[in-house]
Design a protein around this motif. Structure first.
Motif, PDB file in Angstrom:
ATOM      1  N   HIS A   1     -57.303  21.253  76.487  1.00 22.47           N
ATOM      2  CA  HIS A   1     -57.319  22.623  75.981  1.00 22.47           C
ATOM      3  C   HIS A   1     -56.732  22.691  74.577  1.00 22.47           C
ATOM      4  N   ASP A   2     -55.638  21.988  74.346  1.00 28.11           N
ATOM      5  CA  ASP A   2     -55.057  21.937  73.007  1.00 28.11           C
ATOM      6  C   ASP A   2     -56.050  21.349  72.006  1.00 28.11           C
TER       7      ASP A   2
ATOM      8  N   THR B   1     -57.297  28.425  72.576  1.00 26.77           N
ATOM      9  CA  THR B   1     -57.469  29.853  72.846  1.00 26.77           C
ATOM     10  C   THR B   1     -57.731  30.064  74.340  1.00 26.77           C
ATOM     11  N   PRO B   2     -57.330  31.194  74.906  1.00 24.87           N
ATOM     12  CA  PRO B   2     -57.506  31.404  76.343  1.00 24.87           C
ATOM     13  C   PRO B   2     -58.943  31.167  76.782  1.00 24.87           C
TER      14      PRO B   2
ATOM     15  N   HIS C   1     -49.989  28.277  86.808  1.00 24.22           N
ATOM     16  CA  HIS C   1     -48.932  27.639  86.021  1.00 24.22           C
ATOM     17  C   HIS C   1     -49.060  27.875  84.521  1.00 24.22           C
ATOM     18  N   HIS C   2     -50.254  28.178  84.035  1.00 26.24           N
ATOM     19  CA  HIS C   2     -50.493  28.318  82.592  1.00 26.24           C
ATOM     20  C   HIS C   2     -51.378  29.538  82.330  1.00 26.24           C
ATOM     21  N   ALA C   3     -50.923  30.683  82.764  1.00 27.83           N
ATOM     22  CA  ALA C   3     -51.735  31.897  82.634  1.00 27.83           C
ATOM     23  C   ALA C   3     -52.068  32.212  81.179  1.00 27.83           C
ATOM     24  N   ASP C   4     -51.200  31.807  80.253  1.00 27.19           N
ATOM     25  CA  ASP C   4     -51.445  32.082  78.849  1.00 27.19           C
ATOM     26  C   ASP C   4     -52.645  31.308  78.306  1.00 27.19           C
ATOM     27  N   ARG C   5     -53.070  30.289  79.014  1.00 28.61           N
ATOM     28  CA  ARG C   5     -54.230  29.496  78.605  1.00 28.61           C
ATOM     29  C   ARG C   5     -55.525  29.999  79.246  1.00 28.61           C
ATOM     30  N   CYS C   6     -55.456  31.100  79.955  1.00 30.78           N
ATOM     31  CA  CYS C   6     -56.593  31.561  80.758  1.00 30.78           C
ATOM     32  C   CYS C   6     -56.993  32.988  80.406  1.00 30.78           C
ATOM     33  N   ALA C   7     -58.302  33.183  80.215  1.00 29.17           N
ATOM     34  CA  ALA C   7     -58.850  34.539  80.162  1.00 29.17           C
ATOM     35  C   ALA C   7     -59.204  35.013  81.562  1.00 29.17           C
TER      36      ALA C   7
ATOM     37  N   LEU D   1     -54.391  37.296  86.831  1.00 32.60           N
ATOM     38  CA  LEU D   1     -55.567  37.233  85.984  1.00 32.60           C
ATOM     39  C   LEU D   1     -56.824  37.696  86.722  1.00 32.60           C
TER      40      LEU D   1
END
Length: 340
Positions: A91-92, A97-98, A117-123, A275
């Motif tokens: 992802h990086d 971006t999500p 665990h990584h909601a900020d990485r998910c739309a 989400l």
């Protein structure tokens, strides 16, 4: 018009190499497809082409142990926290971006874990066939959800998940049996299934009793080509990939219940997912039976914005009913105001 899928992409860090295919505009929003057992990213071809044509940058990695990605030779490397770390690195590399994360089979627990665990990485998160279990996708959490009317405990102590134990008890042999005829194994696993009878246990419930997937034969039987869900070119690519890698890495995904349970327990907010979430049931999935058993119940408690859709077909629903899967996701995206 089909989007052209590009191959040969990879990222290598100190801990792992991930290879992937992709299609769609480089600046489009990310949609990342995670395959399950036993597969490579190419099994998502029809969904990739569909959503790339709608402006999404669609990426499908070969997961750890598969295809062009690295294949550690110890089973502890095949635990969910390792897969999630792989996806964070990917992802990086893709810009961070999500993303919309889409999973199937074992790819689903990884996609669910990205959301928990990584909601900020998910739309948002979309999964096919394997529902969310906040306590962890592992045998101890699956056993209470088994349909005991169908799988009497004295005969089927672990229900349809019997093959899970076979890999643990006969790890090397299980891989060798699959590799005895790789093409036949994959044709068998990717065949269109007849309509299942509701009172007949899944074939996987008797794997140990019959001494392996193929019993005394120790190799897969022939499957008529017309029953195989993949086109010839994609099937040949899949066979070539497994001829190179074998099945040990794929089967090692089943070996890490303790680590997977511990990882699930570390999720923020007790693993609850806020989400936008979508789950696609396959009505003819005998092993991951979410339509007549209790398997999907925990998901309904732990996903706050959950949409469920049932599609008539078997476990490889994205291959068997690709248009229905794409249409269902399109409708969910519109309802959730998610789009390219």
């Amino acid at each position: 018009m089909n989007e052209v899928i590009s191959t040969g992409h990879s990222i290598e860090t100190a801990r792992h190499r991930t290879a992937w295919i992709e299609a769609g505009p480089q600046q489009g929003p990310l949609m990342i497809f995670l395959h399950g057992w036993p597969a490579i990213g190419l099994v998502w071809r029809q969904q990739i082409e569909h959503f790339a044509a709608r402006g999404w940058r669609c990426v499908a990695p070969d997961m750890r142990g598969y295809g062009g990605s690295s294949r550690p030779d110890f089973t502890a490397a095949y635990a969910i926290p390792e897969f999630v770390a792989d996806m964070v690195e990917l992802h990086d590399a893709l810009g961070g971006t999500p993303a919309l994360w889409v999973g199937h089979d074992w790819g689903s627990p990884v996609a669910w874990s990205m959301a928990s665990h990584h909601a900020d990485r998910c739309a948002g998160v979309i999964n096919l066939c394997v529902p969310y279990v906040a306590r962890g996708f592992a045998l101890p959490t699956m056993l209470p959800l088994i349909d005991r009317d169908l799988y009497a405990e004295e005969r089927y102590p672990v229900g349809q998940w019997d093959y899970w134990l076979f890999y643990r008890e006969h790890f090397t042999r299980a891989a060798k049996d699959f590799e005895a005829d790789t093409a036949a194994t994959l044709a068998l696993l990717y065949q269109r299934r007849p309509k299942r009878a509701p009172d007949v246990p899944a074939f996987t419930a008797g794997i140990r009793a019959q001494n392996g997937w193929f019993g005394a034969a120790r190799r897969a039987p022939a499957t008529p080509r017309e029953n195989v869900l993949l086109g010839q070119d994609d099937f040949d690519t899949l066979v070539a990939a497994f001829t190179e890698t074998g099945f040990a890495g794929a089967n090692a995904w089943y070996m890490n219940d303790v680590a997977n349970l511990a990882y699930a327990a570390r999720a923020p907010n007790f693993g609850r997912i806020a989400l936008p979430s979508m789950f696609i049931h396959a009505s003819n999935d005998a092993v991951c039976d979410t339509t007549t058993s209790r398997l999907a119940e925990p998901m309904r408690e732990d996903c706050e914005r959950l949409t469920e859709v049932t599609i008539d077909g078997g476990h490889n629903i994205m291959l068997e009913q690709p248009l229905d899967v794409c249409r269902a996701i399109d409708e969910w995206m519109r309802a959730e105001w998610l789009g390219a």
